[in-house]
Write a protein that holds these residues in place. Sequence first.
Motif, PDB file in Angstrom:
ATOM      1  N   MET A   1       0.841  -1.181   0.000  1.00  0.00           N
ATOM      2  CA  MET A   1       0.000   0.000   0.000  1.00  0.00           C
ATOM      3  C   MET A   1       0.884   1.241   0.000  1.00  0.00           C
ATOM      4  SD  MET A   1      -3.000   0.818   2.616  1.00  0.00           S
ATOM      5  CE  MET A   1      -3.799   2.361   2.657  1.00  0.00           C
ATOM      6  N   LEU A   2       0.550   2.192  -0.843  1.00  0.00           N
ATOM      7  CA  LEU A   2       1.317   3.421  -0.927  1.00  0.00           C
ATOM      8  C   LEU A   2       1.024   4.315   0.268  1.00  0.00           C
ATOM      9  CD1 LEU A   2       0.943   4.129  -4.726  1.00  0.00           C
ATOM     10  CD2 LEU A   2       2.887   3.143  -3.539  1.00  0.00           C
ATOM     11  N   LYS A   3       2.040   5.091   0.675  1.00  0.00           N
ATOM     12  CA  LYS A   3       1.915   5.925   1.867  1.00  0.00           C
ATOM     13  C   LYS A   3       2.063   7.401   1.513  1.00  0.00           C
ATOM     14  CE  LYS A   3       5.010   2.785   3.694  1.00  0.00           C
ATOM     15  NZ  LYS A   3       6.142   2.481   4.528  1.00  0.00           N
ATOM     16  N   ILE A   4       1.655   8.249   2.454  1.00  0.00           N
ATOM     17  CA  ILE A   4       1.780   9.697   2.320  1.00  0.00           C
ATOM     18  C   ILE A   4       2.499  10.208   3.561  1.00  0.00           C
ATOM     19  CG2 ILE A   4       0.557  11.888   2.111  1.00  0.00           C
ATOM     20  CD1 ILE A   4      -1.778  10.338   0.870  1.00  0.00           C
TER      21      ILE A   4
ATOM     22  N   ALA B   1       3.842   7.582  -2.081  1.00  0.00           N
ATOM     23  CA  ALA B   1       3.286   8.132  -3.318  1.00  0.00           C
ATOM     24  C   ALA B   1       3.327   9.652  -3.294  1.00  0.00           C
ATOM     25  CB  ALA B   1       1.856   7.660  -3.514  1.00  0.00           C
ATOM     26  N   ILE B   2       3.104  10.232  -2.116  1.00  0.00           N
ATOM     27  CA  ILE B   2       3.068  11.684  -1.973  1.00  0.00           C
ATOM     28  C   ILE B   2       3.882  12.077  -0.749  1.00  0.00           C
ATOM     29  CG2 ILE B   2       1.604  13.718  -1.611  1.00  0.00           C
ATOM     30  CD1 ILE B   2      -0.710  12.079  -2.834  1.00  0.00           C
ATOM     31  N   ILE B   3       4.696  13.117  -0.914  1.00  0.00           N
ATOM     32  CA  ILE B   3       5.434  13.694   0.203  1.00  0.00           C
ATOM     33  C   ILE B   3       5.163  15.192   0.201  1.00  0.00           C
ATOM     34  CG2 ILE B   3       7.692  14.117   1.239  1.00  0.00           C
ATOM     35  CD1 ILE B   3       8.677  11.564  -0.195  1.00  0.00           C
ATOM     36  N   TYR B   4       4.529  15.666   1.260  1.00  0.00           N
ATOM     37  CA  TYR B   4       4.295  17.097   1.435  1.00  0.00           C
ATOM     38  C   TYR B   4       5.482  17.672   2.191  1.00  0.00           C
ATOM     39  CZ  TYR B   4      -0.590  16.199   0.241  1.00  0.00           C
ATOM     40  OH  TYR B   4      -1.744  15.826  -0.400  1.00  0.00           O
ATOM     41  N   ILE B   5       5.975  18.829   1.744  1.00  0.00           N
ATOM     42  CA  ILE B   5       7.098  19.487   2.413  1.00  0.00           C
ATOM     43  C   ILE B   5       6.739  20.949   2.641  1.00  0.00           C
ATOM     44  CG2 ILE B   5       9.536  20.128   2.292  1.00  0.00           C
ATOM     45  CD1 ILE B   5      10.024  17.755   0.512  1.00  0.00           C
TER      46      ILE B   5
ATOM     47  N   LYS C   1      10.838  15.926  -9.921  1.00  0.00           N
ATOM     48  CA  LYS C   1       9.767  16.663 -10.595  1.00  0.00           C
ATOM     49  C   LYS C   1       9.269  15.993 -11.868  1.00  0.00           C
ATOM     50  CE  LYS C   1      12.577  19.909 -13.230  1.00  0.00           C
ATOM     51  NZ  LYS C   1      12.879  21.303 -13.432  1.00  0.00           N
ATOM     52  N   ASP C   2      10.062  15.115 -12.474  1.00  0.00           N
ATOM     53  CA  ASP C   2       9.645  14.457 -13.715  1.00  0.00           C
ATOM     54  C   ASP C   2       9.387  12.962 -13.550  1.00  0.00           C
ATOM     55  OD1 ASP C   2       9.725  16.780 -15.281  1.00  0.00           O
ATOM     56  OD2 ASP C   2      11.893  16.603 -15.547  1.00  0.00           O
ATOM     57  N   VAL C   3       9.264  12.505 -12.314  1.00  0.00           N
ATOM     58  CA  VAL C   3       8.970  11.090 -12.077  1.00  0.00           C
ATOM     59  C   VAL C   3       7.577  10.985 -11.449  1.00  0.00           C
ATOM     60  CG1 VAL C   3      11.390  10.430 -11.818  1.00  0.00           C
ATOM     61  CG2 VAL C   3      10.093  11.090  -9.812  1.00  0.00           C
ATOM     62  N   PRO C   4       6.887   9.891 -11.714  1.00  0.00           N
ATOM     63  CA  PRO C   4       5.520   9.775 -11.197  1.00  0.00           C
ATOM     64  C   PRO C   4       5.422   9.554  -9.691  1.00  0.00           C
ATOM     65  CG  PRO C   4       6.124   7.819 -12.449  1.00  0.00           C
ATOM     66  CD  PRO C   4       7.242   8.796 -12.599  1.00  0.00           C
ATOM     67  N   LYS C   5       6.458   8.981  -9.103  1.00  0.00           N
ATOM     68  CA  LYS C   5       6.391   8.663  -7.680  1.00  0.00           C
ATOM     69  C   LYS C   5       7.742   8.879  -7.037  1.00  0.00           C
ATOM     70  CE  LYS C   5       6.520   4.540  -5.792  1.00  0.00           C
ATOM     71  NZ  LYS C   5       6.406   3.184  -5.455  1.00  0.00           N
ATOM     72  N   PRO C   6       7.846   9.606  -5.985  1.00  0.00           N
ATOM     73  CA  PRO C   6       6.796  10.267  -5.233  1.00  0.00           C
ATOM     74  C   PRO C   6       6.484  11.649  -5.799  1.00  0.00           C
ATOM     75  CG  PRO C   6       8.862  10.595  -4.097  1.00  0.00           C
ATOM     76  CD  PRO C   6       9.151   9.733  -5.302  1.00  0.00           C
ATOM     77  N   ALA C   7       5.252  12.067  -5.643  1.00  0.00           N
ATOM     78  CA  ALA C   7       4.876  13.438  -5.962  1.00  0.00           C
ATOM     79  C   ALA C   7       5.235  14.278  -4.744  1.00  0.00           C
ATOM     80  CB  ALA C   7       3.381  13.523  -6.240  1.00  0.00           C
ATOM     81  N   ILE C   8       6.059  15.288  -4.955  1.00  0.00           N
ATOM     82  CA  ILE C   8       6.457  16.158  -3.852  1.00  0.00           C
ATOM     83  C   ILE C   8       5.691  17.459  -3.989  1.00  0.00           C
ATOM     84  CG2 ILE C   8       8.357  17.399  -2.781  1.00  0.00           C
ATOM     85  CD1 ILE C   8      10.158  15.070  -3.550  1.00  0.00           C
ATOM     86  N   ILE C   9       4.904  17.757  -2.970  1.00  0.00           N
ATOM     87  CA  ILE C   9       4.013  18.904  -2.990  1.00  0.00           C
ATOM     88  C   ILE C   9       4.395  19.847  -1.856  1.00  0.00           C
ATOM     89  CG2 ILE C   9       1.611  19.644  -2.819  1.00  0.00           C
ATOM     90  CD1 ILE C   9       0.906  16.792  -3.873  1.00  0.00           C
ATOM     91  N   LEU C  10       4.559  21.119  -2.190  1.00  0.00           N
ATOM     92  CA  LEU C  10       4.940  22.119  -1.204  1.00  0.00           C
ATOM     93  C   LEU C  10       3.691  22.691  -0.545  1.00  0.00           C
ATOM     94  CD1 LEU C  10       7.683  23.988  -3.246  1.00  0.00           C
ATOM     95  CD2 LEU C  10       7.837  21.859  -1.963  1.00  0.00           C
ATOM     96  N   ILE C  11       3.760  22.819   0.781  1.00  0.00           N
ATOM     97  CA  ILE C  11       2.633  23.364   1.541  1.00  0.00           C
ATOM     98  C   ILE C  11       3.127  24.534   2.381  1.00  0.00           C
ATOM     99  CG2 ILE C  11       1.327  21.204   1.612  1.00  0.00           C
ATOM    100  CD1 ILE C  11       2.400  20.792   4.485  1.00  0.00           C
TER     101      ILE C  11
END
Length: 104
Positions: A1-4, A47-51, A67-77
């Motif tokens: 299972m993918l994690k966040i 799958a997703i890492i928020y920073i 930034k050009d790979v599907p996993k992990p998606a790194i999202i800035l918050i």
Amino acid sequence: MLKIAVIGGAETVIGFKALGLEACPVANAEEAREVLRHLTRDSEDYAIIYIEENLAAELKHDIDRYKDVPKPAIILIPGREGSLGLGQSALKAAVERAVGSDIL
């Protein structure tokens, strides 16, 4: 299972833990860099890492590798201090790459 996961100051990440995300509190950018390296190892399934934006500003080189790979998606918050505009800029750049022009 993918994690966040969420990387940021303790005040920022603790609320995400209540939602079932993995909270990774850090005190500075160097700790954040080590946590990011740990979470992005081949054996980890994130799958997703928020920073938090203030940390991401100092980890730009590390984040750009993903930034050009599907996993992990790194999202800035935004952090406790508010938004620095980095997350919105990153989203705009990603949309521009995907669509081929600035639609935002």
